[in-house]
Design a protein around this motif. Structure first.
Motif, PDB file in Angstrom:
ATOM      1  N   MET A  44      26.961 -22.605 -19.805  1.00 51.77           N
ATOM      2  CA  MET A  44      25.887 -23.298 -19.115  1.00 51.77           C
ATOM      3  C   MET A  44      24.726 -23.536 -20.088  1.00 51.77           C
ATOM      4  O   MET A  44      24.521 -22.779 -21.043  1.00 51.77           O
ATOM      5  N   PHE A  45      23.992 -24.636 -19.823  1.00 53.28           N
ATOM      6  CA  PHE A  45      22.812 -24.975 -20.603  1.00 53.28           C
ATOM      7  C   PHE A  45      21.578 -24.637 -19.766  1.00 53.28           C
ATOM      8  O   PHE A  45      21.549 -24.893 -18.550  1.00 53.28           O
ATOM      9  N   SER A  46      20.595 -24.085 -20.403  1.00 58.73           N
ATOM     10  CA  SER A  46      19.386 -23.702 -19.674  1.00 58.73           C
ATOM     11  C   SER A  46      18.175 -23.847 -20.591  1.00 58.73           C
ATOM     12  O   SER A  46      18.159 -23.287 -21.699  1.00 58.73           O
ATOM     13  N   ARG A  47      17.187 -24.623 -20.117  1.00 59.34           N
ATOM     14  CA  ARG A  47      15.947 -24.743 -20.893  1.00 59.34           C
ATOM     15  C   ARG A  47      15.185 -23.422 -20.822  1.00 59.34           C
ATOM     16  O   ARG A  47      15.153 -22.764 -19.777  1.00 59.34           O
ATOM     17  N   ILE A  48      14.594 -23.029 -21.933  1.00 57.13           N
ATOM     18  CA  ILE A  48      13.877 -21.754 -21.983  1.00 57.13           C
ATOM     19  C   ILE A  48      12.711 -21.796 -21.005  1.00 57.13           C
ATOM     20  O   ILE A  48      11.851 -22.695 -21.068  1.00 57.13           O
ATOM     21  N   GLU A  49      12.695 -20.837 -20.094  1.00 59.95           N
ATOM     22  CA  GLU A  49      11.688 -20.799 -19.046  1.00 59.95           C
ATOM     23  C   GLU A  49      10.480 -19.971 -19.481  1.00 59.95           C
ATOM     24  O   GLU A  49      10.490 -19.310 -20.528  1.00 59.95           O
ATOM     25  N   THR A  50       9.466 -19.991 -18.613  1.00 62.60           N
ATOM     26  CA  THR A  50       8.264 -19.202 -18.902  1.00 62.60           C
ATOM     27  C   THR A  50       8.556 -17.711 -18.796  1.00 62.60           C
ATOM     28  O   THR A  50       8.198 -16.920 -19.675  1.00 62.60           O
ATOM     29  N   ASN A  51       9.225 -17.321 -17.705  1.00 64.64           N
ATOM     30  CA  ASN A  51       9.607 -15.917 -17.522  1.00 64.64           C
ATOM     31  C   ASN A  51      11.007 -15.726 -18.112  1.00 64.64           C
ATOM     32  O   ASN A  51      12.024 -15.860 -17.422  1.00 64.64           O
ATOM     33  N   ILE A  52      11.034 -15.421 -19.386  1.00 66.51           N
ATOM     34  CA  ILE A  52      12.320 -15.350 -20.087  1.00 66.51           C
ATOM     35  C   ILE A  52      13.125 -14.132 -19.628  1.00 66.51           C
ATOM     36  O   ILE A  52      14.368 -14.194 -19.536  1.00 66.51           O
ATOM     37  N   ASN A  53      12.478 -13.015 -19.338  1.00 63.06           N
ATOM     38  CA  ASN A  53      13.195 -11.813 -18.905  1.00 63.06           C
ATOM     39  C   ASN A  53      14.008 -12.073 -17.648  1.00 63.06           C
ATOM     40  O   ASN A  53      15.182 -11.689 -17.551  1.00 63.06           O
ATOM     41  N   THR A  54      13.380 -12.727 -16.682  1.00 64.02           N
ATOM     42  CA  THR A  54      14.100 -13.042 -15.445  1.00 64.02           C
ATOM     43  C   THR A  54      15.258 -13.988 -15.714  1.00 64.02           C
ATOM     44  O   THR A  54      16.357 -13.837 -15.161  1.00 64.02           O
ATOM     45  N   GLN A  55      15.037 -14.926 -16.591  1.00 65.54           N
ATOM     46  CA  GLN A  55      16.091 -15.888 -16.914  1.00 65.54           C
ATOM     47  C   GLN A  55      17.288 -15.195 -17.561  1.00 65.54           C
ATOM     48  O   GLN A  55      18.442 -15.456 -17.203  1.00 65.54           O
ATOM     49  N   ILE A  56      17.036 -14.265 -18.478  1.00 65.24           N
ATOM     50  CA  ILE A  56      18.133 -13.579 -19.158  1.00 65.24           C
ATOM     51  C   ILE A  56      18.872 -12.657 -18.198  1.00 65.24           C
ATOM     52  O   ILE A  56      20.110 -12.552 -18.235  1.00 65.24           O
ATOM     53  N   ARG A  57      18.139 -11.986 -17.320  1.00 66.13           N
ATOM     54  CA  ARG A  57      18.810 -11.123 -16.340  1.00 66.13           C
ATOM     55  C   ARG A  57      19.712 -11.935 -15.419  1.00 66.13           C
ATOM     56  O   ARG A  57      20.809 -11.506 -15.059  1.00 66.13           O
ATOM     57  N   ARG A  58      19.264 -13.101 -15.071  1.00 64.96           N
ATOM     58  CA  ARG A  58      20.073 -13.969 -14.214  1.00 64.96           C
ATOM     59  C   ARG A  58      21.366 -14.393 -14.925  1.00 64.96           C
ATOM     60  O   ARG A  58      22.442 -14.438 -14.319  1.00 64.96           O
ATOM     61  N   ALA A  78      12.589 -10.674 -25.384  1.00 62.98           N
ATOM     62  CA  ALA A  78      12.959 -10.426 -23.986  1.00 62.98           C
ATOM     63  C   ALA A  78      14.325  -9.769 -23.893  1.00 62.98           C
ATOM     64  O   ALA A  78      14.547  -8.863 -23.080  1.00 62.98           O
ATOM     65  N   ALA A  79      15.252 -10.187 -24.746  1.00 62.19           N
ATOM     66  CA  ALA A  79      16.580  -9.576 -24.753  1.00 62.19           C
ATOM     67  C   ALA A  79      16.517  -8.117 -25.170  1.00 62.19           C
ATOM     68  O   ALA A  79      17.232  -7.265 -24.625  1.00 62.19           O
ATOM     69  N   ALA A  80      15.657  -7.817 -26.140  1.00 69.37           N
ATOM     70  CA  ALA A  80      15.504  -6.423 -26.569  1.00 69.37           C
ATOM     71  C   ALA A  80      14.913  -5.579 -25.453  1.00 69.37           C
ATOM     72  O   ALA A  80      15.304  -4.416 -25.256  1.00 69.37           O
ATOM     73  N   GLN A  81      13.968  -6.129 -24.694  1.00 70.15           N
ATOM     74  CA  GLN A  81      13.378  -5.392 -23.590  1.00 70.15           C
ATOM     75  C   GLN A  81      14.399  -5.116 -22.486  1.00 70.15           C
ATOM     76  O   GLN A  81      14.333  -4.092 -21.816  1.00 70.15           O
ATOM     77  N   GLU A  82      15.330  -6.016 -22.311  1.00 70.25           N
ATOM     78  CA  GLU A  82      16.369  -5.832 -21.297  1.00 70.25           C
ATOM     79  C   GLU A  82      17.583  -5.076 -21.844  1.00 70.25           C
ATOM     80  O   GLU A  82      18.580  -4.906 -21.137  1.00 70.25           O
ATOM     81  N   ASN A  83      17.494  -4.653 -23.115  1.00 74.25           N
ATOM     82  CA  ASN A  83      18.573  -3.886 -23.753  1.00 74.25           C
ATOM     83  C   ASN A  83      19.876  -4.687 -23.789  1.00 74.25           C
ATOM     84  O   ASN A  83      20.950  -4.211 -23.456  1.00 74.25           O
ATOM     85  N   TYR A  84      19.771  -5.938 -24.213  1.00 74.31           N
ATOM     86  CA  TYR A  84      20.929  -6.823 -24.303  1.00 74.31           C
ATOM     87  C   TYR A  84      21.380  -7.016 -25.752  1.00 74.31           C
ATOM     88  O   TYR A  84      21.898  -8.070 -26.110  1.00 74.31           O
ATOM     89  N   PHE A  85      21.194  -6.006 -26.562  1.00 71.87           N
ATOM     90  CA  PHE A  85      21.740  -6.024 -27.918  1.00 71.87           C
ATOM     91  C   PHE A  85      22.824  -4.953 -28.010  1.00 71.87           C
ATOM     92  O   PHE A  85      22.851  -3.996 -27.241  1.00 71.87           O
TER      93      PHE A  85
END
Length: 943
Positions: free
Chosen positions: A194-208, A232-239
């Protein structure tokens, strides 16, 4: 002479300056500052370099709002019509719109007005809708080249292919426009993306995105936006090894940075080829150091386009009589230019480059061959630990990466960990305890290991809680493995899972990995009773008693008749004195018993009685013996083979037509569902037939066609399902085996189990007390299950088909069936080619041994009796002169006879022989030979 040269030079200068300056209509969006900056740089470059014959005339600039379609038409048409009215229409249109409404409007205008156009718009083959159906003449002057932002995403297609990704999220900012890439970038690839434009709330976008089971992420944008996403990915522990991050930017002035404990990213940024950097145009373009790749692209496009027009005018291939229709004309007809090959001139233009070489292959396939440095950046403890230059990517569709020695992107590949739900069913899935942990093994475990070697993933096996494959109840709720897949607790369902229509509505199946498997019947194997004296059980005990009684009665009667008959041998010895000795037989009681016994054997009874009455008794006994032996022989053969005859139950029809053997499948299994549905179908057919037969709206003729005495639809499965319910369906497979083993197979009484043929075949393989009865029916294939819409299906299909072509599936089948370590070698009770076993006929050998033993005992008794009862005086030999004289004469006569007939007498040694024994020729003492007429030694007959 000098005057002539000066005249020629002045004439050439006049000719050159007689070429009209090139008029240009420049169109781009408001946010495309690179196009405006590049065109201004070209103007400055031409003013500085004073290229002969190449100068700019009137430049009409139109800056568009890409969201306003009608403003685009008004702005462009008003400016264009003014130039046409003034008699100075543009030679060339530079369409540097990106995409969207403004770009499509420009394509429509240039096509309909027939304006020579060089476009730098986004779009691959088929993406430019207004130019997708232009003819051969139009393609010569309507030229499009994809900008860098349109070709750089092709690196994503290459990376997803090299790493066999099954999912991906592509995040982008306003420096990239990927609208036209939604369908074309990863087209025909087995990847969920899927393609997604980078949103303002990136954390919510990555969790979704992570909730959608996406683990591969690509970021297209400026470095500062890339940093925001990575943070944002590091904050969500997505590494970590379960996630993959790849960033692409057109900005080569900085690098991304992320504060994480342990993570790696793939970062690609444009680089200038050394050949380009050493070129004259690169050094003299006047572009500021550090200009963007888009600025360089538009500079090269503009300069090449102007040079192409200049070359065509100089070569007189540019039409001088071109007619320019106006946008405001109400009767406008699409204009098609002939003999205007701008594309060829654009391709042949000998112009350098400030950025990258242009690959010109037609609209939708032309692009700048961007070169990007691919780096692996490793972060640890919130700092950049290392940076490895992996190689250079040359843009293409999708292009290729020239890796440095020993470098690869494989270390950055996501290690996918799939949860695989299994159901224990031998030999497909079995489990055992190994060092205190549960270990799964079997056919399917080997299969998934082979698939793992091909696809490169990790997996976790867990057993389905209820131990079922999955069936749907009346409320359309599922259980078992199907439920695990539907609720996304499992990625893959593995086991002996049959492909069924209702299952395919909620999950997806791969291609079958196992042959068609049906339903079969499991019964206890008849245990044939054996006995060493089986041959004695052919006749009942009272029959044997009658035969013995007849034997003794006949023997005694024969003895009595021989004793009292006046014509018997013992009463007429003088009459039969001249008969041969072998015909003289006195039937004492012992001889009578022997005669009757031997008469029943092929040896025969010997000499029969002389008197007629005795012979009648013997003939009667012979007839009796013949009938008894014939009857015994026939019954013995039948008796020994009847236990090996086939079972009376050989099919489902046999089961349904008998009442001694109960039968049922395991409750809640596919087999139980099959019989339940077959009964339901019969019931529905009956209701349909009944409704048709009682339908009052039908006329008499139609109703009479349905009026039959017999029910036209079989109720076979209705009766079978009722019988199964009466027999009580086993709740577990172990309960079913227990009930089968408790059956009395010899009397065809007990319980028969109906189940998957593979289940039953394996139980027969490892147990000698069970047998598989009949042929399979309702056959279905086994396949691997995945979640509905999962891209894993296509990847698993490729792996299974590859294993099939390598004949690996056949190898697995041999390993777990033919060469199974649990397999037991069982004798086939139905195989009659082996003949009668020793267990049934061994008694006859015991009879022989008993007879020999009794004979030995009798011999010992005879010898002892003879020793005790004989008179010792009978053993003394009295020698008299008369007896010695007779013996000497007899010996002389014998010796003369032997000599006369060329016989060689056997000479005894007189020194050591017993006088009496020597006289009568006993072989005592030493021997010597007498040679006569050269003949060899011969022994002498006893006297």
């Amino acid at each position: 002479m000098c005057s002539l040269r000066l005249f020629l030079v002045l004439g050439l200068v006049l000719v050159v300056h007689s070429i009209d300056p090139i008029r240009v209509l420049l169109v781009h969006e408001t946010n495309n500052v690179d196009a405006d900056r590049a065109f201004t740089a070209v103007q400055s470059y031409l003013e500085r370099t004073k290229i002969p014959g190449l100068s700019l005339g009137i430049v009409s600039r139109v800056v568009l709002d890409s969201t306003q379609k009608y403003l685009t038409v008004d702005d462009v048409c008003s400016l264009y019509d003014k130039s046409v009215d003034a008699g100075i229409p543009p030679h060339l249109v530079l369409d540097f719109t990106w995409a969207g409404l403004s770009s499509e409007v420009m394509k429509a205008l240039t096509r309909n007005l027939g304006l020579p156009t060089i476009s730098g718009s986004y779009g691959g083959v088929g993406d430019l809708k207004q130019w997708s159906n232009i003819d051969g003449n139009q393609t010569k002057y309507l030229v499009q080249v994809m900008p860098p932002s349109d070709i750089i995403p092709q690196l994503i297609a290459l990376v997803t292919s090299m790493q066999n990704m099954t999912n991906a999220a592509i995040l982008y900012d306003d420096s990239f426009d990927v609208t036209n890439k939604y369908k074309s970038l990863l087209k025909n690839r087995p990847i969920r993306h899927m393609f997604s434009r980078i949103e303002t709330n990136i954390n919510t976008q990555i969790r979704r995105l992570e909730d959608m089971d996406i683990v591969n992420y690509f970021i297209l944008g400026k470095v500062d936006r890339i940093n925001q996403v990575l943070m944002a990915a590091a904050q969500e522990n997505y590494f970590g090894k379960k996630y993959s991050w790849c960033a692409l930017s057109k900005d080569g002035s900085s690098e991304p940075f992320v504060r994480t404990e342990n993570g790696s990213i793939l970062f690609a940024t444009p680089t200038i080829n050394p050949d380009v950097a050493n070129g004259i145009l690169y050094k003299t373009s006047g572009l500021n150091t550090g200009y963007s790749v888009d600025t360089g692209f538009y500079f090269d496009m503009t300069l090449r386009a102007l040079t192409a027009v200049k070359n065509m005018i100089e070569a007189n291939t540019w039409p001088t009589d071109m007619i320019y229709p106006k946008c405001s004309s109400s009767d406008i007809v699409a204009t098609v230019r002939e003999n205007l090959d701008l594309r060829k001139a654009f391709t042949d233009a000998n112009v350098g480059t400030t950025f990258a070489k242009l690959m010109l292959n037609g609209n939708g396939k032309s692009y700048p061959q961007v070169e990007m440095t691919v780096n692996q950046m490793n972060f640890k403890n919130s700092r950049l630990e290392s940076k490895n230059a992996l190689g250079i990517w040359k843009a293409g569709m999708p292009g290729e990466i020239a890796f440095a020695a020993g470098q690869s992107i494989r270390p950055l590949q996501v290690i996918s960990v799939f949860k695989i739900a299994v159901v224990v069913q031998a030999p497909f899935i079995m489990k055992r305890n190994s060092n205190g942990t549960v270990e799964f093994y079997g056919y399917c475990v080997d299969l998934i290991k082979d698939i793992q070697a091909i696809m490169g993933f990790e997996y976790e096996l867990y057993e389905v809680p209820d131990g079922k494959y999955g069936n749907m109840d009346s409320k359309m709720n599922w259980n078992g493995m199907i439920k695990e897949l539907m609720e996304k607790r499992a990625d893959i369902g593995l086991g002996a899972l049959a492909v069924m229509a209702e299952r395919e509505n909620v999950i997806d199946f791969t291609v079958p990995y196992y042959d068609l498997v049906g339903i079969s019947i499991l019964m206890a194997k008849p245990q044939v009773s054996t006995s060493l004296f089986k041959f004695l059980t052919v006749l009942e005990n009272d029959v044997w008693g009658c035969i013995l009684a007849a034997y003794f009665f006949t023997s005694i009667l024969l003895w009595i008749f021989d004793r009292w008959s006046p014509y018997s041998y013992q009463n007429n010895k003088e009459k039969y004195a001249d008969d041969p000795e072998e015909e003289k037989r006195e039937f004492s009681l012992k001889e009578s018993l022997w005669f009757c016994m031997t008469s029943l054997t092929p040896q025969g009874g010997g000499e029969s009685p002389k008197h007629l009455s005795g012979r009648l008794i013997a003939a009667t006994w012979w007839l009796f013996g013949f009938i008894i032996i014939a009857s015994y022989t026939a019954n013995l053969a039948a008796f020994l083979t009847v236990s090996r005859l086939d079972s009376p139950v050989n099919s489902l029809d046999d089961l349904s037509t008998q009442y001694k053997v109960q039968y049922a499948p395991q409750n809640g299994t596919d087999v139980a569902t099959y019989f339940e549905r077959m009964a339901y179908i019969e019931k529905r057919f009956y209701e349909i037939w009944k409704d048709m037969s009682l339908n009052d709206s039908m006329n008499e003729v139609e109703r009479s066609k349905l009026a039959v005495w017999d029910y036209p639809v079989s109720d076979k499965y209705t009766k079978i399902w009722q019988s199964m319910q009466d027999a009580a369906l086993p709740q577990t497979f172990e309960e079913a085996l227990t009930r089968v083993r408790a059956s009395n197979a010899e009397n065809n009484d007990g319980f028969a189990f109906l189940g998957d043929a593979t289940d039953i075949r394996y139980q027969v393989l490892v147990n000698c007390d069970l047998q598989m009865v009949g042929e399979e029916f309702s056959r279905k294939p086994y396949a691997v299950a995945v979640q509905e819409g999962s891209p894993l299906r296509d990847l698993l299909n490729d792996a299974i088909l590859r294993l099939l072509n390598q004949r690996r599936l056949e190898t697995l089948k041999e390993r777990w069936w033919t060469d199974n370590p649990e397999k037991k070698e069982c004798g086939d009770t139905n195989d009659q080619s082996d003949g009668i076993s020793i267990q049934n006929i061994g008694g006859v050998f015991i009879v022989i041994f008993v007879g020999i033993f009794l004979a030995c005992v009798t011999l010992a008794i005879e010898y002892c009796y003879f020793k005790v009862k004989r008179n010792p005086e009978d053993d003394q030999v009295i020698s008299t002169p008369e007896s010695r004289t007779n013996a000497t004469n007899n010996r002389k006569n014998l010796d003369d006879a032997y000599t006369k007939n060329s016989q060689k007498p056997y000479i005894l040694d007189d020194k050591s022989r017993d006088p009496y024994g020597a006289d009568y020729g006993y072989n005592f003492g030493a021997k010597r030979e007498l040679e006569l007429e050269g003949d060899g030694p011969r022994p002498r007959k006893a006297w």
